[in-house]
Design an enzyme around this catalytic site. Structure first.
Site, PDB file in Angstrom:
ATOM      1  N   ASP A  53       0.463 -19.663   6.061  1.00 57.34           N
ATOM      2  CA  ASP A  53       0.802 -18.607   7.004  1.00 57.34           C
ATOM      3  C   ASP A  53       0.658 -19.156   8.423  1.00 57.34           C
ATOM      4  O   ASP A  53      -0.368 -19.755   8.763  1.00 57.34           O
ATOM      5  CB  ASP A  53      -0.154 -17.418   6.784  1.00 57.34           C
ATOM      6  CG  ASP A  53       0.327 -16.180   7.513  1.00 57.34           C
ATOM      7  OD1 ASP A  53       1.175 -15.464   6.957  1.00 57.34           O
ATOM      8  OD2 ASP A  53      -0.132 -15.949   8.645  1.00 57.34           O
ATOM      9  N   GLU A  84       6.215 -14.704   8.130  1.00 58.81           N
ATOM     10  CA  GLU A  84       5.778 -16.038   8.544  1.00 58.81           C
ATOM     11  C   GLU A  84       4.938 -16.688   7.449  1.00 58.81           C
ATOM     12  O   GLU A  84       4.124 -17.539   7.698  1.00 58.81           O
ATOM     13  CB  GLU A  84       5.011 -15.970   9.868  1.00 58.81           C
ATOM     14  CG  GLU A  84       3.693 -15.216   9.808  1.00 58.81           C
ATOM     15  CD  GLU A  84       3.812 -13.776  10.312  1.00 58.81           C
ATOM     16  OE1 GLU A  84       4.886 -13.150  10.120  1.00 58.81           O
ATOM     17  OE2 GLU A  84       2.827 -13.281  10.871  1.00 58.81           O
TER      18      GLU A  84
END
Lengths: 122, 569
Positions: free
Chosen positions: B437, B480
């Site tokens: 992430d 993301e």
């Protein structure tokens, strides 16, 4: 809102679908008038139809008329590659008729909002 | 992390636009086929109707995607063909052949302009985009591709070399063109990046490329120009020398890497696979040969009862089916095929001598994509099959891949994780899932804007693709968040590998209007057999990721707790 997008060109259908998804709608794709009619028959949660005009066998207006004749009065927006005025004269009961161009991502949301307002739904 | 939607509509539109441009040549070939038919017989009404509708659709879709010049060119052709529709009631329009040929030429020109315009843009390179079989990660082994960089500014050289290394490129730097030419003689690079202006001449870079080309014989070395000049003359000189891309200094490294990726990717076009079902072996062979000559792979079936088995083994992109066969008709066979969930979306084209439109129509209702009348016109068969197979691949890949990064989307990644687990279980192997992430990505978007944010996402996806093995499965899990499924690897080794990627990625420098910045990611890794299901693996990797974030981000944490044990957090 769940919207049925009808276009015989999958690319064009996906594009219209993407524009609608971008403003938060859920999109179901149909590849021709028949496919659209059968999807509408089995899925009562569809709330609007956005259809291409020029498709083989059954045009967008044919589809609209057939739906209308069978009592389906969902808001119906027609997309065309030509000037939309003539088509609106040909079938004034359409909620809107819109030319396909690059500003579709701006014009389509406006037209949908207007159509819904006219129907007293938004 | 909250965004589990596989791709944003905006990204999807951009990708569709690229796909549309990509398949323009095939569409135009189809128009030529119809034109040929009309030349033979202007009264061929079916051809005129098809061509008219085809041009009409091209106008609509082309305009929707914003290609005005194409739309204008198509409108001319459409107007003329509309007149052909009325033959014989109206006379054949004067010079129609010549005019139509001219209009098709204009359409072609507009299409190729659209292509060149579009393909020059960063981010629309995506060789994997049309690959049919999404269960095979199509990353060619691109590690260690050699790039020569030639620039008289040492700072530019060092900067570029270190940035490209983060993306897995091997680089060699040269400060003058003579040294570059000597190096090319020793070993040919996969690509060149060249400045234009050198002390030895205003356009020494351009001349050097011409010399490289000459020495390399017929072998083409892709070249990218890099220049402080952005004027027409410099750009024209670069184009004429055969430069594939042109970057104004300081070059945006993400865009440069995008161009390099495209230029050095050895894209093997995967032939379309067509299954031909016909009870007459002669006809089946005839159709197969036509398709094979057009570069497709075919498989013939004359016994309908073997169709299901063949479908499993041959995995076709499309089925070409005879309408009437002794054992069963095409309609029933199509229904039977469509009742198998894996084949619901498989395109089917019927071949038949059936001229009755109503019956053809019935066939379409079962879900056939097309209907061709025997005897087929070879070029028409090829054009129809190509367009449908191509579309099928594009649509399949739209469904399987994230449109911004070209990585597998959430659904497909999850699906492949299950498959990989099953394989590991059968073979007694091991497997790791890494969840990655981006750190403080919202801040990047807020500070630098979403376009720059997209560059960061693309850069991470490139690092992952370049650096992981082709057997590894890489997906964009959410906004993301990225996932990598690493097969036959221990937890320690996987953690080490991801940590190497983390370090490299942290070194990538991004540019935006508000300045330069770099970005980091955190990762959590969990392994099978410690965790035995996809869900458990995912949760375990997520817990580790959470810990990595809590530990201050920019680190990789393996999940070493056993299932059921209370986690350390």
């Amino acid at each position: 809102m769940r919207i049925l997008v009808v276009d015989d060109d999958p690319m064009a259908g996906e594009l219209t679908g993407a524009v609608l998804e971008d403003i938060g709608h859920e999109v179901i794709l149909a590849q021709d008038g028949l496919d659209a009619a059968s999807k509408l028959r089995v899925d009562p949660t569809i709330e609007m139809v956005v259809s291409d005009m020029n498709m083989p066998i059954m045009t967008g207006i044919d589809l609209f008329r057939q739906l209308f004749a069978t009592g389906n009065t969902l808001p119906f927006i027609l997309l065309t590659g030509d000037e939309p005025e003539g088509l609106l004269i040909q079938e004034p009961r359409l909620d809107a008729c819109l030319i396909k161009d690059f500003s579709l991502d701006e014009t389509l949301p406006t037209v949908i909002a207007n159509a819904l307002r006219a129907r007293g739904k938004a | 992390m909250t965004d589990t939607k596989p791709l944003s509509p905006r990204e999807k539109i951009a990708k569709l636009r690229a796909a549309f441009v990509e398949q323009l040549p095939a569409r135009i070939r189809h128009a030529h086929v119809l034109f040929e038919r009309l030349k033979i017989d202007p009264e061929d009404h079916a051809a005129a109707v098809d061509l008219h509708r085809f041009l009409h659709n091209l106008k609509g879709t082309g305009s929707s995607f914003g290609f005005q010049e194409l739309g204008a060119a198509v409108t001319l052709g459409e107007g003329l063909v509309a007149k052909l529709l009325d033959i014989p009631a109206r006379p054949v329009p004067e010079n129609w052949e010549q005019r139509l040929s001219e209009y098709l030429g204009r359409i072609e020109k507009a299409a190729s302009e659209a292509c060149s315009l579009f393909c020059g843009l960063p981010g629309c390179d995506n060789p994997e985009f049309t690959l049919p079989n999404f269960s095979i990660q199509s990353v060619a082994d691109c590690s260690g591709r050699l790039v020569y960089i030639c620039d008289d500014e040492v700072l530019t050289l060092e900067n570029l070399a270190s940035q490209l290394a983060c993306f897995g490129y091997e680089t060699q730097s040269f400060t003058d063109t003579t040294a570059l030419l000597e190096a090319v003689d020793r070993r040919r690079p996969d690509a060149l990046i060249l400045d234009i202006h050198f002390p030895e001449g205003q356009i020494a870079g351009v001349e050097a490329l011409a010399e490289v080309r000459r020495r390399a014989g017929n072998c083409d070395v892709p070249a990218i120009f890099l220049s402080a000049r952005s004027d027409f003359a410099a750009r024209m000189a670069a184009v004429q020398a055969g430069g594939a891309a042109y970057f104004h200094k300081p070059a945006n490294v993400s865009e440069l890497v995008a161009a390099l990726d495209e230029l050095t990717h050895q894209q093997q076009p995967v032939p379309y696979r067509i299954l031909v079902v016909d009870d007459e072996p002669g006809l089946a062979s005839y159709h197969s040969i036509i398709l094979q000559e057009a570069g497709m792979a075919t498989y013939q079936v004359t016994d309908p009862s073997s169709v299901l088995q063949v479908l499993q083994e041959f995995l076709p992109d499309m089925v070409l089916m005879d309408m009437y066969m002794p054992e069963c008709n095409g309609l029933d066979l199509a229904r039977l095929i469509r009742q198998v969930p894996e084949h619901v979306g498989l395109p089917i084209i019927y071949l038949s001598s059936e001229p009755d439109r109503k019956k053809q129509f019935g066939a379409m209702r079962v879900g056939a994509e097309g209907f061709m009348t025997k005897p087929v016109v070879p070029c028409e068969l090829v054009a129809t099959v190509t367009i449908l197979a191509e579309r099928m691949r594009i649509l399949r890949s739209l469904m399987a891949r994230d449109s911004l990064t070209g990585l597998l989307n959430h659904t497909t990644t999850t699906h492949l994780l299950q498959n990989a687990l099953a394989t590991a279980e059968r073979a007694g192997g091991s497997l790791c899932l890494a969840m990655m992430d981006l750190d403080r990505f919202k801040l990047v978007n807020d500070t630098h804007g979403h376009l720059v944010g997209d560059q960061v996402l693309l850069a991470l996806s490139r690092v992952l693709r370049q650096r992981l093995r082709s057997s590894d499965i890489i997906g964009r899990y959410g906004g993301e968040e990225f996932a990598a499924i690493l097969q036959d690897i221990t937890l320690d080794r996987a953690t080490h590998l991801i940590d190497e990627l983390r370090k490299d990625f942290a070194r990538v420098v991004f540019h935006s209007a508000s300045g330069e910045f770099s970005c980091t990611f955190s990762a959590g890794v969990a392994g099978y057999p410690a965790y035995t299901s996809g869900e458990l693996l995912r949760e375990a990797a997520d817990r580790a990721l959470y810990e990595a974030k809590r530990n201050g981000r920019n680190c990789v944490v393996p999940n070493t707790t056993q299932p059921g044990e209370p986690s350390k957090t």
